[in-house]
Design a protein around this motif. Sequence first.
Motif, PDB file in Angstrom:
ATOM      1  N   SER A 122      -6.074  -3.903  -0.970  1.00  0.00           N
ATOM      2  CA  SER A 122      -5.106  -3.898   0.121  1.00  0.00           C
ATOM      3  C   SER A 122      -5.765  -3.495   1.436  1.00  0.00           C
ATOM      4  O   SER A 122      -5.529  -4.113   2.483  1.00  0.00           O
ATOM      5  CB  SER A 122      -3.959  -2.936  -0.201  1.00  0.00           C
ATOM      6  N   ASN A 153       0.828  -1.207   0.000  1.00  0.00           N
ATOM      7  CA  ASN A 153       0.000   0.000   0.000  1.00  0.00           C
ATOM      8  C   ASN A 153       0.861   1.254   0.000  1.00  0.00           C
ATOM      9  O   ASN A 153       0.546   2.244  -0.662  1.00  0.00           O
ATOM     10  CB  ASN A 153      -0.920  -0.013   1.222  1.00  0.00           C
ATOM     11  N   GLU A 166      -5.385   4.633 -15.126  1.00  0.00           N
ATOM     12  CA  GLU A 166      -4.369   4.401 -14.103  1.00  0.00           C
ATOM     13  C   GLU A 166      -4.972   4.578 -12.716  1.00  0.00           C
ATOM     14  O   GLU A 166      -4.703   3.793 -11.795  1.00  0.00           O
ATOM     15  CB  GLU A 166      -3.204   5.379 -14.300  1.00  0.00           C
ATOM     16  N   GLY A 192      -6.387  -1.661  -6.578  1.00  0.00           N
ATOM     17  CA  GLY A 192      -5.314  -2.195  -5.745  1.00  0.00           C
ATOM     18  C   GLY A 192      -5.366  -1.696  -4.315  1.00  0.00           C
ATOM     19  O   GLY A 192      -5.221  -2.480  -3.362  1.00  0.00           O
ATOM     20  N   ALA A 193      -5.568  -0.387  -4.141  1.00  0.00           N
ATOM     21  CA  ALA A 193      -5.591   0.186  -2.794  1.00  0.00           C
ATOM     22  C   ALA A 193      -6.780  -0.326  -1.994  1.00  0.00           C
ATOM     23  O   ALA A 193      -6.670  -0.566  -0.785  1.00  0.00           O
ATOM     24  CB  ALA A 193      -5.622   1.716  -2.889  1.00  0.00           C
ATOM     25  N   THR A 201       6.300  -3.894  -6.366  1.00  0.00           N
ATOM     26  CA  THR A 201       5.012  -4.103  -5.705  1.00  0.00           C
ATOM     27  C   THR A 201       4.336  -5.362  -6.228  1.00  0.00           C
ATOM     28  O   THR A 201       3.822  -6.179  -5.449  1.00  0.00           O
ATOM     29  CB  THR A 201       4.093  -2.888  -5.952  1.00  0.00           C
ATOM     30  N   PHE A 231      -5.215   1.978  -9.557  1.00  0.00           N
ATOM     31  CA  PHE A 231      -4.824   2.353  -8.193  1.00  0.00           C
ATOM     32  C   PHE A 231      -5.979   2.115  -7.224  1.00  0.00           C
ATOM     33  O   PHE A 231      -5.783   1.562  -6.129  1.00  0.00           O
ATOM     34  CB  PHE A 231      -4.407   3.826  -8.163  1.00  0.00           C
ATOM     35  N   GLY A 267      -2.655  -3.926  -9.447  1.00  0.00           N
ATOM     36  CA  GLY A 267      -1.234  -3.703  -9.647  1.00  0.00           C
ATOM     37  C   GLY A 267      -0.841  -3.717 -11.116  1.00  0.00           C
ATOM     38  O   GLY A 267      -0.059  -2.869 -11.569  1.00  0.00           O
ATOM     39  N   PHE A 292      -2.193  -0.549 -12.917  1.00  0.00           N
ATOM     40  CA  PHE A 292      -1.390   0.598 -12.486  1.00  0.00           C
ATOM     41  C   PHE A 292      -0.046   0.603 -13.222  1.00  0.00           C
ATOM     42  O   PHE A 292       0.407   1.642 -13.732  1.00  0.00           O
ATOM     43  CB  PHE A 292      -1.193   0.508 -10.973  1.00  0.00           C
ATOM     44  N   LEU A 316       6.547  -0.107  -9.024  1.00  0.00           N
ATOM     45  CA  LEU A 316       5.347  -0.906  -9.288  1.00  0.00           C
ATOM     46  C   LEU A 316       5.693  -2.346  -9.643  1.00  0.00           C
ATOM     47  O   LEU A 316       4.946  -3.273  -9.301  1.00  0.00           O
ATOM     48  CB  LEU A 316       4.517  -0.256 -10.403  1.00  0.00           C
ATOM     49  N   PHE A 325       2.067   1.757  -3.548  1.00  0.00           N
ATOM     50  CA  PHE A 325       0.969   2.268  -4.371  1.00  0.00           C
ATOM     51  C   PHE A 325       0.831   3.777  -4.194  1.00  0.00           C
ATOM     52  O   PHE A 325       0.757   4.538  -5.161  1.00  0.00           O
ATOM     53  CB  PHE A 325      -0.347   1.594  -3.984  1.00  0.00           C
ATOM     54  N   TYR A 326       0.779   4.207  -2.929  1.00  0.00           N
ATOM     55  CA  TYR A 326       0.562   5.626  -2.650  1.00  0.00           C
ATOM     56  C   TYR A 326       1.801   6.462  -2.979  1.00  0.00           C
ATOM     57  O   TYR A 326       1.679   7.617  -3.399  1.00  0.00           O
ATOM     58  CB  TYR A 326       0.164   5.830  -1.183  1.00  0.00           C
TER      59      TYR A 326
END
Length: 410
Positions: free
Chosen positions: A119, A18, A108, A115-116, A177, A112, A82, A85, A174, A21-22
């Motif tokens: 998570s 996470n 994109e 994925g977020a 990740t 995100f 993922g 992104f 990424l 990602f951020y």
Amino acid sequence: MKKESIFTPTFIINTLINFLFYLVFYLLTSSISTYALQELHQSTVVSLSLSSIFVIGALIGRLWTGNVVIRIGMKRLLYVGGIIFLVLTLGYYLTNSVPVLFLIRTIEGIGFGIGATASGTIAGHVVPASRRGEGIGYYALSVTIAAAFGPALSILIYSHYGFSVLLMLAVILLVLTFAMIFFVHVKEVSKDVLATELPKQPKGLDKYLEKAALPISIVAFLAGFIDSAILTGMGDFSTYLKIPLAGSLFFTFYAILILISRPLTGRMFDAKGDNWVFHPLFVFYAIAMLLVGLAGFFNATVGFALLLVAGAAFGLGYGGVAPFGQAVAIRDAKPERIGVATSTFFGFLDLGVGGGPMILGAIIPMLGKGMVGFRNLFLLSAPAVIIVWIIYILIHGRYQTAKYKEAHNK
């Protein structure tokens, strides 16, 4: 009685995922508007819109994921988010067309958001219920640290090496990740539970929004909108005051105070309830915005000190919105609705933070020219925080007081 462990391997790896990602989100978003202004020669409105359009995509991704995450699988959607992104980030290399960039940023953002949200849902499932406030508080540090260092790192890399090097770093992160997802192990909701509970799921808009999470999500939206004043204006404001270093250190102090306070505030949230955390949070948040505004009235030395103190207060204030807001949002949700509750909360928060720059970009010139406009914006933000505090009390806090008294009397 031995406490259930928070820091399992899956919790740690999921938190790192996470964070990355951020971090990539802040790396790209913090410089995309400057890239559009300087290299693509676009207007301020178009440039800021390239920042905000990502959040619209993220909101779409969050709402969809919240509804299907249990059915499809949390880990599977972590992979889906993922790869989207990563692939769309690679797409920046293929064009400098603004319409295509808008499309890339939107898709994109969807990746995100998927994925977020996956998570965040995993975090809600692997953190022990008895330590949810503390555990989610630690998990949310991933967002806080990314927000504290991502923008500064983005500006540093862009100013020295350009946008292509920034993209290269984002792609590398990424890829890392994506590899880490393999090591996430989470118990998905069983087929028996799905067969029993899915037919009972709400229809229409309720499929995408968790009603129990709406009050705290509205508060998060409003708090995030005010925070966007800091994200939009701190760099320019500190430059106007001739103390740009203080603008960077503001976010450093913000992160440090969150790291120091999180163990205490997390345990307090679990032991004492929502209001013991949220009431002080709003006080510190209002003080932070007031101090930032007041820095515009003094010389560089005093202004520098005020911004550092404001950063510390900001960490004790706004720094608690995401972790404890998420803990509230998922607390009363059934296991199969944790994803919906997570997407509801962060969808509203992202909408406030991401949509704010577009609106504030139009408001700031109305408040004054140059430094004065930013100073007045920050000064007005302090009473705005008080208004949000009152809204919190009316739609959430007063009910928590009643629940606490009822539990205490028993």
